[in-house]
Design an enzyme around this catalytic site. Structure first.
Site, PDB file in Angstrom:
ATOM      1  N   SER A 170       0.788  -1.230   0.000  1.00  0.00           N
ATOM      2  CA  SER A 170       0.000   0.000   0.000  1.00  0.00           C
ATOM      3  C   SER A 170       0.820   1.280   0.000  1.00  0.00           C
ATOM      4  O   SER A 170       0.333   2.320  -0.439  1.00  0.00           O
ATOM      5  CB  SER A 170      -0.935   0.008   1.212  1.00  0.00           C
ATOM      6  OG  SER A 170      -0.195  -0.051   2.424  1.00  0.00           O
TER       7      SER A 170
ATOM      8  N   HIS B  34      -5.396  -3.893  -1.741  1.00  0.00           N
ATOM      9  CA  HIS B  34      -5.179  -2.937  -2.832  1.00  0.00           C
ATOM     10  C   HIS B  34      -5.098  -3.617  -4.192  1.00  0.00           C
ATOM     11  O   HIS B  34      -4.785  -2.968  -5.192  1.00  0.00           O
ATOM     12  CB  HIS B  34      -3.919  -2.116  -2.566  1.00  0.00           C
ATOM     13  CG  HIS B  34      -4.095  -1.099  -1.480  1.00  0.00           C
ATOM     14  ND1 HIS B  34      -4.642   0.145  -1.712  1.00  0.00           N
ATOM     15  CD2 HIS B  34      -3.819  -1.150  -0.160  1.00  0.00           C
ATOM     16  CE1 HIS B  34      -4.682   0.820  -0.583  1.00  0.00           C
ATOM     17  NE2 HIS B  34      -4.193   0.059   0.377  1.00  0.00           N
TER      18      HIS B  34
ATOM     19  N   LYS C  29     -12.384  -0.438  -0.615  1.00  0.00           N
ATOM     20  CA  LYS C  29     -11.579   0.386  -1.520  1.00  0.00           C
ATOM     21  C   LYS C  29     -12.211   0.381  -2.910  1.00  0.00           C
ATOM     22  O   LYS C  29     -13.153   1.116  -3.153  1.00  0.00           O
ATOM     23  CB  LYS C  29     -10.128  -0.099  -1.508  1.00  0.00           C
ATOM     24  CG  LYS C  29      -9.480   0.105  -0.135  1.00  0.00           C
ATOM     25  CD  LYS C  29      -8.055  -0.390  -0.085  1.00  0.00           C
ATOM     26  CE  LYS C  29      -7.355   0.008   1.201  1.00  0.00           C
ATOM     27  NZ  LYS C  29      -7.967  -0.563   2.429  1.00  0.00           N
TER      28      LYS C  29
END
Length: 392
Positions: free
Chosen positions: A180, A208, A239
């Protein structure tokens, strides 16, 4: 009181070091352009990779779920908090990830805490990349397993650790799929090969990578064609998926074990039905089209190339996470503040999140950024970068 004096001393130290930050209160929803103190700012730090927070199908699904179920689930999953919408989401997630089963948690952070603390015992060893996310580190701390750290993506060191830990009952190799802070991708094929050679379990956190890597955003396992060879896949719904939550994807037996042992799952009220419905709609949007993921990568690759051409140090980035390495913490934060003055929000990230000399602003490019947005960002970054001597 004494304890408040101690807290004040810590805060004063952060201020002297230039690391103190006040939380910014935004006056609009997560989007490409957001309002701060009455001013429109180009958002370059959001994890809303695909822009799904405003997708009409997700909003409609949330609204319909509220009408049908109300605003809350009323209980933990093991009592009355598992509604049919939760089960439907888990079935769809398992299909999406290509696994037997999936289990949804209330956040990505608690997913790692619950999964790691459940599968690891005192006779086991967990082997972790040194740059893994804080939720992995905290999840490991909750276990009584032995702990080994290998240098970032260093496969020689990983192999040495696997060799020396053969006496343990179970060996679990844990890695982020996408790291990240640097935006680089784990060498998953090499990790899997070593794990198979030394009879270890592979555990990948795709926070991610979910919605970013792989066909239609299925993650790093799909990206490398490793289906059936990665034992535990962790994903986030917070996300690219556009809502909130996390999940474990893997074997049905793993799911059943976690239902009985994972404390965040057992002792937290389940997702509000509207959130579960939103996540389900997002997965269906991804399954239906790769357009958003394609646009995300086109934007990210073009933007990174242009930053490098200007002379910025983007570190090891190979994904839509693109850091600009500044170095000193105080200078990093001044750079971030100056970018905000120029109309861009790019969060400064400094020690202890990253090494003391590796302060950076972390840019995140999304599918929703237009060419005009990115041109505006490049122009401001070039101007401010020259002011700070980062580029010539």
């Amino acid at each position: 009181m004494g304890y408040l004096d101690d807290l004040a001393s810590d805060i004063d130290g952060w201020k002297r070091d230039g690391r103190y930050r006040k939380i910014k209160v935004w006056e609009s929803g997560s989007d490409t352009w957001m309002t701060l103190n009455g001013r429109r700012i180009l958002q370059m730090s959001s994890n809303n990779y695909l822009g799904l927070t405003h997708h009409p199908k997700l909003k409609e699904a949330a609204s319909q779920a509220i009408d049908k179920y109300g605003v809350g689930s009323g209980s933990v999953r093991t009592i009355t908090g598992t509604l049919d919408i939760h089960e439907e989401l888990e079935i769809e997630l398992a299909t999406f990830k290509g696994t037997e089963a999936a289990l949804v948690f209330q956040s990505g952070f608690t997913t790692n805490q619950g999964a790691l603390s459940s599968i690891l015992g005192p006779d086991d060893v967990v082997i972790s990349d040194e740059l893994n996310h804080a939720s992995i580190i905290d999840g490991i701390r909750l276990t009584k397993a032995s702990r080994k750290i290998y240098a970032h993506k260093d496969m020689d060191q990983l192999e040495a650790v696997l060799k020396e830990t053969q006496h343990h009952r179970k060996r679990v190799v844990v890695t982020d799929g996408v790291f990240s802070m640097d935006g680089d991708i784990a060498p998953l094929p090499a990790i899997v090969q070593l794990a198979e050679t030394y009879d270890a379990i592979v555990y990948v956190d795709d926070a991610h990578a979910s919605g970013v890597l792989g066909k239609n955003g299925k993650g790093s396992t799909d990206h490398f064609g490793l289906h059936g060879r990665v034992h535990i896949q962790i994903g986030t719904l917070s996300k690219a998926i556009g809502a909130v939550g996390g999940y474990v994807a893997g074997a049905q037996l793993l799911k059943e074990h976690l239902i009985h042992t994972a404390r965040p799952f057992l002792f937290s009220t389940s997702q509000p039905p509207a959130v579960a419905a939103t996540c389900l709609a997002a997965i269906r949007v991804l399954q239906g089209s790769a357009d958003l993921v394609t646009r995300l990568w086109d934007n990210a690759n073009d933007f990174r190339t242009q930053l490098k051409q200007l002379g910025f140090d983007t570190g090891a980035s190979e994904t839509p996470i693109i850091p600009i390495i500044v170095g000193d913490p105080a200078r990093t934060m001044r750079f971030s503040d100056r970018l905000l003055e120029a109309g861009i929000f790019a969060q400064g990230i400094v020690y202890p999140t990253v090494a003391m000399d590796k302060g950076r602003v972390r840019l995140i490019v999304t599918a929703q950024h237009t060419k005009e947005d990115l041109a505006f960002a490049l122009n401001a970054l070039q101007q401010v970068g020259r002011e700070f001597g980062l580029i010539s």
